[in-house]
Scaffold this active site. Structure first.
Site, mmCIF file in Angstrom:
data_model
loop_
_atom_site.group_PDB
_atom_site.id
_atom_site.type_symbol
_atom_site.label_atom_id
_atom_site.label_comp_id
_atom_site.label_asym_id
_atom_site.label_seq_id
_atom_site.Cartn_x
_atom_site.Cartn_y
_atom_site.Cartn_z
ATOM 1 N N VAL A 11 -103.481 17.465 70.830
ATOM 2 C CA VAL A 11 -102.995 17.346 72.208
ATOM 3 C C VAL A 11 -103.418 15.999 72.801
ATOM 4 O O VAL A 11 -102.610 15.278 73.403
ATOM 5 C CB VAL A 11 -103.526 18.515 73.078
ATOM 6 N N THR A 86 -109.625 25.223 72.937
ATOM 7 C CA THR A 86 -110.091 26.459 73.577
ATOM 8 C C THR A 86 -109.815 27.605 72.603
ATOM 9 O O THR A 86 -108.880 28.373 72.796
ATOM 10 C CB THR A 86 -109.357 26.695 74.918
ATOM 11 N N GLU A 145 -100.560 21.454 78.926
ATOM 12 C CA GLU A 145 -99.674 20.745 77.987
ATOM 13 C C GLU A 145 -98.621 21.700 77.437
ATOM 14 O O GLU A 145 -98.859 22.904 77.344
ATOM 15 C CB GLU A 145 -100.502 20.144 76.843
ATOM 16 N N ASN A 205 -95.995 30.588 76.439
ATOM 17 C CA ASN A 205 -96.309 30.853 75.030
ATOM 18 C C ASN A 205 -96.197 32.339 74.697
ATOM 19 O O ASN A 205 -95.716 32.711 73.624
ATOM 20 C CB ASN A 205 -97.710 30.327 74.684
ATOM 21 N N LEU A 247 -85.306 33.205 68.083
ATOM 22 C CA LEU A 247 -84.780 34.478 67.586
ATOM 23 C C LEU A 247 -84.554 34.386 66.085
ATOM 24 O O LEU A 247 -83.610 34.966 65.556
ATOM 25 C CB LEU A 247 -83.473 34.835 68.300
ATOM 26 N N CYS A 257 -101.612 27.877 68.584
ATOM 27 C CA CYS A 257 -101.418 28.248 69.996
ATOM 28 C C CYS A 257 -100.905 29.668 70.233
ATOM 29 O O CYS A 257 -101.549 30.436 70.941
ATOM 30 C CB CYS A 257 -100.474 27.255 70.648
HETATM 31 C C1 UGA Z 1 -96.258 26.251 70.891
HETATM 32 C C2 UGA Z 1 -95.236 26.140 72.016
HETATM 33 O O1 UGA Z 1 -93.915 26.187 71.484
HETATM 34 C C3 UGA Z 1 -95.414 24.838 72.799
HETATM 35 O O2 UGA Z 1 -94.513 24.785 73.890
HETATM 36 C C4 UGA Z 1 -96.854 24.801 73.305
HETATM 37 O O3 UGA Z 1 -97.107 23.620 74.037
HETATM 38 C C5 UGA Z 1 -97.796 24.867 72.137
HETATM 39 O O4 UGA Z 1 -97.573 26.090 71.424
HETATM 40 C C6 UGA Z 1 -99.198 24.813 72.678
HETATM 41 O O5 UGA Z 1 -99.584 25.706 73.434
HETATM 42 O O6 UGA Z 1 -99.879 23.806 72.459
HETATM 43 P P1 UGA Z 1 -96.424 25.303 68.412
HETATM 44 O O7 UGA Z 1 -97.767 25.932 68.267
HETATM 45 O O8 UGA Z 1 -96.229 23.924 67.895
HETATM 46 O O9 UGA Z 1 -95.990 25.226 69.955
HETATM 47 O O10 UGA Z 1 -95.435 26.321 67.699
HETATM 48 P P2 UGA Z 1 -93.908 26.723 67.848
HETATM 49 O O11 UGA Z 1 -92.994 25.620 67.480
HETATM 50 O O12 UGA Z 1 -93.670 27.345 69.170
HETATM 51 O O13 UGA Z 1 -93.808 27.837 66.708
HETATM 52 C C7 UGA Z 1 -94.715 28.933 66.691
HETATM 53 C C8 UGA Z 1 -94.499 29.855 65.535
HETATM 54 O O14 UGA Z 1 -93.374 30.696 65.767
HETATM 55 C C9 UGA Z 1 -94.262 29.205 64.170
HETATM 56 O O15 UGA Z 1 -95.051 29.867 63.206
HETATM 57 C C10 UGA Z 1 -92.789 29.423 63.910
HETATM 58 O O16 UGA Z 1 -92.497 29.476 62.544
HETATM 59 C C11 UGA Z 1 -92.584 30.767 64.587
HETATM 60 N N1 UGA Z 1 -91.186 31.011 64.995
HETATM 61 C C12 UGA Z 1 -90.586 30.266 65.965
HETATM 62 C C13 UGA Z 1 -90.473 32.041 64.394
HETATM 63 O O17 UGA Z 1 -91.001 32.754 63.510
HETATM 64 N N2 UGA Z 1 -89.196 32.290 64.779
HETATM 65 C C14 UGA Z 1 -88.581 31.543 65.731
HETATM 66 O O18 UGA Z 1 -87.408 31.827 66.041
HETATM 67 C C15 UGA Z 1 -89.289 30.517 66.328
#
Ligand code: UGA
Length: 428
Positions: A11, A86, A145, A205, A247, A257
């Site tokens: 971050v 955190t 963030e 989130n 989805l 996160c």
């Molecule tokens: C997430 C949030 O999307 C950000 O907006 C936020 O700022 C960040 O956490 C944070 O709090 O710092 P990130 O951890 O990079 O970002 O992960 P995502 O891209 O949201 O994906 C999360 C998980 O969901 C992944 O394992 C992904 O494979 C899974 N996912 C996502 C699915 O299984 N299906 C989906 O349709 C979308």
């Protein structure tokens, strides 16, 4: 403006580099002196597309620098951004000890009055409590963030929104000044109180996690009913009240996160007296996804003991080398403890995965991972896995079995090449 950024992680670095691009003079500090040394040399110690270029651009312009000396970083700035981790405590609540000690150190060392913007994801009430703890010279602002790993540069330079929580007019003015170029570009800029900003971050989130669990619960339903989750979600996504994002059925959500924030949100509101049981269900359903993939593999191979299973992808999602709470690793552990030999390949996360799950037999390329495998499992939908040649896969594998844990492969092409192809949310 002059700004200090405390915490040089996933971050802090994109935040600092983007503030440099916006024209501010930014000094980044961290308790990890080696990390600072690496960054001073223009190297980003984790995989984040475009970040190294942005860091080097900032360094070359003289607007971005790294220092292991907090006092040096705090020499002169009007604002400090807290970007420290955190993590979860054993009960799932946010462990704020690193945040508190960083805030204490900043307040102690800062020469004059300072705005302290909390970027780290924190439970509601944290900014107010920090303000009480630090006293009036430090004006604490909640400024969460919203950086996605793998897209952090884009999210920092062109955020979907900026939310700033403070009741102090001078702090509000200063934050507006920092974000002026983004506001001018039309970025939605939400000014509110700190508690609302903190809830907004957790709410986003947790909602994303809820969407993923909703579709994964539908996947279980479709498997039982002989229906097809991909067509169900296509029908849902055609309705723009629902939308297509988050989805995608698969192995579930992981990362630094979503899992921790979901639990921390549930814990924080429980402490306030609200039982947000929906969030606990989201967590439970997420665990079912790995169970479902394991059951698929087990039934396809008639037991996994003594079998060789190849995992394609180990990161928690494509575009990152992060394996924190990666469903791929949960599956690897599960398979290894049931007696399978687990091979794996990931374009970026191999070393991190191996450090977490040493049982994984790490390969240098996907075909090497597939060598003699009884089953291939797509765990992370990196683009390069979509381009694998089914005939070559078939040649190197012991059995032609593919479990598509992210519903991202070309099932028809694999079936034509003689594979038994199974995906999530469809009858086997
Ligand atoms: C997430 C949030 O999307 C950000 O907006 C936020 O700022 C960040 O956490 C944070 O709090 O710092 P990130 O951890 O990079 O970002 O992960 P995502 O891209 O949201 O994906 C999360 C998980 O969901 C992944 O394992 C992904 O494979 C899974 N996912 C996502 C699915 O299984 N299906 C989906 O349709 C979308």
């Amino acid at each position: 403006m002059r700004i200090a950024v405390v915490g040089a992680g996933r971050v802090g670095v994109p935040t600092a580099a983007s503030l440099g691009r916006l024209g501010h003079r930014v000094a980044v500090t961290d308790v990890d002196a080696r990390r600072i040394e690496t960054l001073q040399a223009g190297t980003v110690p984790f995989h984040e597309p475009g970040l190294e270029e942005l860091v080097r651009e900032g360094q070359a312009s003289g607007r971005l620098r790294f220092t292991d000396d907090l006092a040096d970083a705090l020499d002169g700035p009007e604002a400090a951004f807290l970007c420290v981790g955190t993590p979860s405590d054993p009960e799932g609540a946010a462990d704020l000890s690193a945040l508190q000690s960083a805030a204490d150190a900043v307040a102690m060392i800062a020469a004059g009055p300072l705005v302290l913007a909390v970027k780290s994801t924190v439970p509601v009430g944290t900014a107010d409590r920090l303000a009480d703890r630090l006293g009036p010279a430090t004006r604490v602002v909640a400024n969460p963030e919203f950086l996605r790993e793998g897209r952090a540069v884009e999210d920092a330079l062109r955020p979907l929104r900026v939310i700033v929580g403070t009741e102090d007019p001078a702090a509000r003015e200063l934050m507006r000044h920092i974000y002026d170029p983004l506001i001018d570009d039309g970025t939605p800029y939400i000014e509110t109180d700190p508690r609302t900003a903190e809830v907004a971050k957790h709410a986003c989130n947790a909602f994303l996690a809820m969407k993923v669990s909703y579709v994964n619960a539908l996947a279980r339903v479709c498997e039982l009913a002989g229906a097809d989750v991909e067509t169900v979600t296509a029908a849902m996504a055609a309705d723009d009240r629902i939308g297509a994002a988050y989805l995608e059925a698969g192995l579930g959500f992981g990362g630094y996160c979503l899992p921790k924030d979901l639990r921390a949100f549930e814990r924080a509101v429980a402490a306030l007296g609200y039982d947000f049981g929906l969030l606990r269900e989201v967590d439970r359903v997420n665990d079912e996804a790995v169970d479902a993939a394991f059951a698929r593999i087990e039934s396809a191979l008639d037991g996994v003991s003594g079998k060789r299973v190849a995992l394609l992808g180990l990161a928690f999602k494509p575009g990152t080398d992060n394996v924190t709470t990666s469903p791929a690793l949960a599956l690897a552990r599960r398979l290894a403890s049931a007696g399978a030999t687990v091979s794996g390949f990931d374009p970026q996360a191999g070393a991190n995965a191996k450090a977490e799950v040493p049982e994984v037999d790490l390969a240098g390329d996907p075909y090497a991972a597939l060598e003699r495998a009884d089953c291939a499992v797509l765990c992370t939908e990196w683009e390069e896995f979509r381009e694998l040649d089914p005939a070559r896969m078939r040649d190197v594998m012991a059995l032609p079995v593919v479990v598509d844990g992210r519903n991202a492969l070309d099932g028809d092409a694999l079936t034509r090449a003689g594979f038994r192809y199974m995906r999530m949310g469809a009858a086997p």
